[in-house]
Design a protein around this motif. Structure first.
Motif, PDB file in Angstrom:
ATOM      1  N   SER A 369      40.231  40.658  26.590  1.00 29.61           N
ATOM      2  CA  SER A 369      39.089  40.222  27.380  1.00 29.61           C
ATOM      3  C   SER A 369      39.403  40.197  28.869  1.00 29.61           C
ATOM      4  O   SER A 369      38.482  40.196  29.695  1.00 29.61           O
ATOM      5  CB  SER A 369      38.636  38.826  26.927  1.00 29.61           C
ATOM      6  OG  SER A 369      39.725  37.901  26.999  1.00 29.61           O
ATOM      7  N   GLU A 370      40.684  40.214  29.232  1.00 28.05           N
ATOM      8  CA  GLU A 370      41.067  40.218  30.642  1.00 28.05           C
ATOM      9  C   GLU A 370      41.215  41.626  31.203  1.00 28.05           C
ATOM     10  O   GLU A 370      41.503  41.780  32.390  1.00 28.05           O
ATOM     11  CB  GLU A 370      42.385  39.448  30.820  1.00 28.05           C
ATOM     12  CG  GLU A 370      42.300  37.986  30.412  1.00 28.05           C
ATOM     13  CD  GLU A 370      43.591  37.237  30.673  1.00 28.05           C
ATOM     14  OE1 GLU A 370      44.494  37.836  31.316  1.00 28.05           O
ATOM     15  OE2 GLU A 370      43.718  36.079  30.239  1.00 28.05           O
ATOM     16  N   ASP A 371      41.044  42.663  30.391  1.00 35.06           N
ATOM     17  CA  ASP A 371      41.139  44.033  30.883  1.00 35.06           C
ATOM     18  C   ASP A 371      39.935  44.355  31.765  1.00 35.06           C
ATOM     19  O   ASP A 371      38.795  43.986  31.449  1.00 35.06           O
ATOM     20  CB  ASP A 371      41.196  45.023  29.723  1.00 35.06           C
ATOM     21  CG  ASP A 371      42.511  44.918  28.969  1.00 35.06           C
ATOM     22  OD1 ASP A 371      43.324  44.040  29.328  1.00 35.06           O
ATOM     23  OD2 ASP A 371      42.713  45.699  28.027  1.00 35.06           O
ATOM     24  N   GLU A 372      40.197  45.058  32.859  1.00 40.45           N
ATOM     25  CA  GLU A 372      39.130  45.445  33.770  1.00 40.45           C
ATOM     26  C   GLU A 372      38.368  46.636  33.210  1.00 40.45           C
ATOM     27  O   GLU A 372      38.948  47.549  32.631  1.00 40.45           O
ATOM     28  CB  GLU A 372      39.713  45.801  35.141  1.00 40.45           C
ATOM     29  CG  GLU A 372      40.370  44.635  35.860  1.00 40.45           C
ATOM     30  CD  GLU A 372      40.878  45.032  37.223  1.00 40.45           C
ATOM     31  OE1 GLU A 372      40.682  46.213  37.599  1.00 40.45           O
ATOM     32  OE2 GLU A 372      41.465  44.180  37.910  1.00 40.45           O
ATOM     33  N   GLY A 373      37.062  46.613  33.408  1.00 43.48           N
ATOM     34  CA  GLY A 373      36.234  47.719  32.960  1.00 43.48           C
ATOM     35  C   GLY A 373      36.240  48.866  33.958  1.00 43.48           C
ATOM     36  O   GLY A 373      36.871  48.820  35.018  1.00 43.48           O
ATOM     37  N   ILE A 374      35.519  49.916  33.601  1.00 44.10           N
ATOM     38  CA  ILE A 374      35.404  51.101  34.459  1.00 44.10           C
ATOM     39  C   ILE A 374      33.964  51.145  34.939  1.00 44.10           C
ATOM     40  O   ILE A 374      33.068  51.578  34.197  1.00 44.10           O
ATOM     41  CB  ILE A 374      35.773  52.382  33.687  1.00 44.10           C
ATOM     42  CG1 ILE A 374      37.109  52.203  32.973  1.00 44.10           C
ATOM     43  CG2 ILE A 374      35.815  53.583  34.609  1.00 44.10           C
ATOM     44  CD1 ILE A 374      37.366  53.214  31.902  1.00 44.10           C
TER      45      ILE A 374
END
Length: 490
Positions: A369-374
């Protein structure tokens, strides 16, 4: 045809007259004396079977006695079981190819001293594809390889020092050299740690020999982030790009595997846990890099695994901008180098290098959930394998940052796999880096600046001034001569 009927006199000539007609016509087109041999046609299926024939043959000495050992603990992964779970979501290879890879991994384990083995995935190429196996050696075997690499590096340095001394003696009078100092080389992480935690073997097809990929260096990872090249399927192929890639396709493949693994290798939360006896010093330096399975793990339901990305965590260390998993200060020197440079520093004035800011990446077992989106696209897409029979569905995750990376979870079983071209997704077209500005050849100054040509007026003025100077000089000489004559007469 009538002659044949009269000679043979069949009882049912009317019924078989069509067959007799065909035989007579065929006899006219067939040579009675043919010395040419029929060309044996080799079918593609036969060629493929010959290549994979070695996978199905047992080695000498194998029999029923070793069957019990094979059934026991083995590093061989159950590729068919993993393929079954991914097949629920329409992901994977054909059953024949999966089984051939299964046999190829078994052959690899029988040749190499491997402790753990896993089918990493398949990277597509323009000419051939790469089938990749992720393994870990036994501790003793890995240490021997690191010692051999260290010996070769030390030997290379010693030969280079001798050559430098000889060149200095031969070439004393040389033109001035450049004062440019390249940035310090960042050393690679040791085998078994960081980006080199696992060893990777590749082959183009099941049945062909496995080839071990070399360890990855930070310079290769940093350069791989700036370029985008398709794989050819030949490990010795050069990588023509800008910036220049330090290595061939085998090194580029190893760098891409490290990047994909760092961003897409995930596991259900709670399956792994940190050891309780770890020192606090390790946490301060670069974070924890090891974990162990949780014996008290209670799996979540498929609905919970699909609804929230917090139910998944990264189980591989992230790679920093430096190209390493653990940041290293390149300006920090060892004790021997500091002792050698103490004398030089006493003679020369101290020059304080620019301080580097330490890089800190996300810790291990960080939720997705902490991964950045594109832009507007999330980093991950989670969905069940089927909505018709949800009680038997499998939770499947797909990476949008690395298309082709998938993960599944069903109870206490999970796995990761990759099928793709080995490229990271970018919403915009790839724009290669521009070359740096051209360096000045020499510093411009008045002593080397070319003077401009004088105009006609300036030339005439210079001539007039020169004539006046000559005329005044002649008058002064005449006056001095008359004064000397008068003194002689007196």
């Amino acid at each position: 045809m009538l002659t044949k009927i009269l000679d043979e006199q069949p009882t049912n000539a009317v019924d078989i007259i069509e067959n007799i007609s065909k035989d007579v016509k065929w006899a006219h087109f067939q040579k009675k004396m043919d010395t040419l041999r029929d060309e044996h046609e080799i079918l593609p299926t036969f060629e493929a079977a010959e290549k994979r024939k070695a996978l199905f043959l047992k080695e000498n000495g194998e029999g029923d006695e070793e069957l019990e050992e094979e059934i026991g603990e083995t590093p061989l992964p159950n590729v068919m079981e993993t393929a079954f779970y991914f097949e629920q979501a329409g992901i994977g290879l054909s059953k024949d190819e999966s089984y051939h890879i299964f046999l190829a991994l078994k052959k690899l384990i029988s040749v190499q001293p491997i402790q753990t083995c896993r089918f990493w995935g398949k990277i597509l190429g323009l000419e051939m594809n790469y089938i990749i196996a992720e393994v870990q050696y036994h501790e003793g075997e890995e240490e021997e390889e690191t010692e051999e690499e260290a010996v070769t590096e030390e030997g290379g340095k010693w030969v280079g020092e001798v050559e430098d001394e000889e060149e200095e003696k031969e070439k004393e009078d040389e033109p001035p050299k450049s004062t440019y100092k390249p940035p310090p080389v960042i050393p690679k992480e040791e085998n078994g740690t960081g980006a080199n935690k696992y060893v990777y073997f590749v082959c183009n097809e099941p049945g062909k020999p496995w080839v071990k990929l070399p360890p990855v260096t930070p310079a290769q990872i940093v350069c791989a982030r700036k370029i985008k090249k398709f794989f050819t399927g030949r490990l010795d192929a050069p990588v023509v790009s800008f910036p220049p890639f330090p290595g061939n396709e085998a090194n580029y493949l190893r760098a891409q595997i490290a990047r994909i693994s760092a961003g897409t290798q995930i596991s259900p939360i709670g399956f792994y846990q940190f050891a309780e006896e770890e020192d606090e010093e390790e946490e301060v330096e670069g974070g924890r890099d090891t974990y162990e399975e949780n014996p008290d793990f209670q799996p979540l339901s498929v609905a919970e695994m699909v609804d929230s990305l917090s139910a998944w965590v990264h189980n591989v260390q992230s790679i920093l901008k430096q190209g390493r998993c653990v940041w290293l200060n390149p300006l920090q020197k060892t004790e021997e180098e500091e002792e050698n440079e103490e004398e030089e520093k006493a003679e020369e004035p101290d020059e304080l290098p620019q301080e580097l800011q330490q890089e800190i990446g996300p810790p291990l077992l960080t939720p997705l959930s902490e991964d950045e989106g594109i832009q507007n696209i999330p980093a991950w897409t989670a969905q069940p394998s089927t909505n018709l029979i949800p009680q038997y569905a499998v939770a499947v995750l797909q990476s949008n940052r690395w298309p082709g990376a998938y993960a599944f979870a069903s109870g206490k079983k999970f796995d990761n796999i990759y099928f793709g071209w080995g490229h990271k997704y970018s919403p915009e077209n790839h724009a290669p880096a521009l070359p740096p500005p051209v360096q000045a050849e020499y510093p411009s100054g008045p002593e080397i600046t070319e003077t401009r040509d004088p105009t006609v007026e300036e030339e005439l003025a210079f001539k007039a001034a020169r004539e006046e100077a000559l005329a005044t000089a002649e008058e002064e000489d005449d006056e001095e001569g008359t004064e000397e004559d008068e003194e002689e007469d007196d």
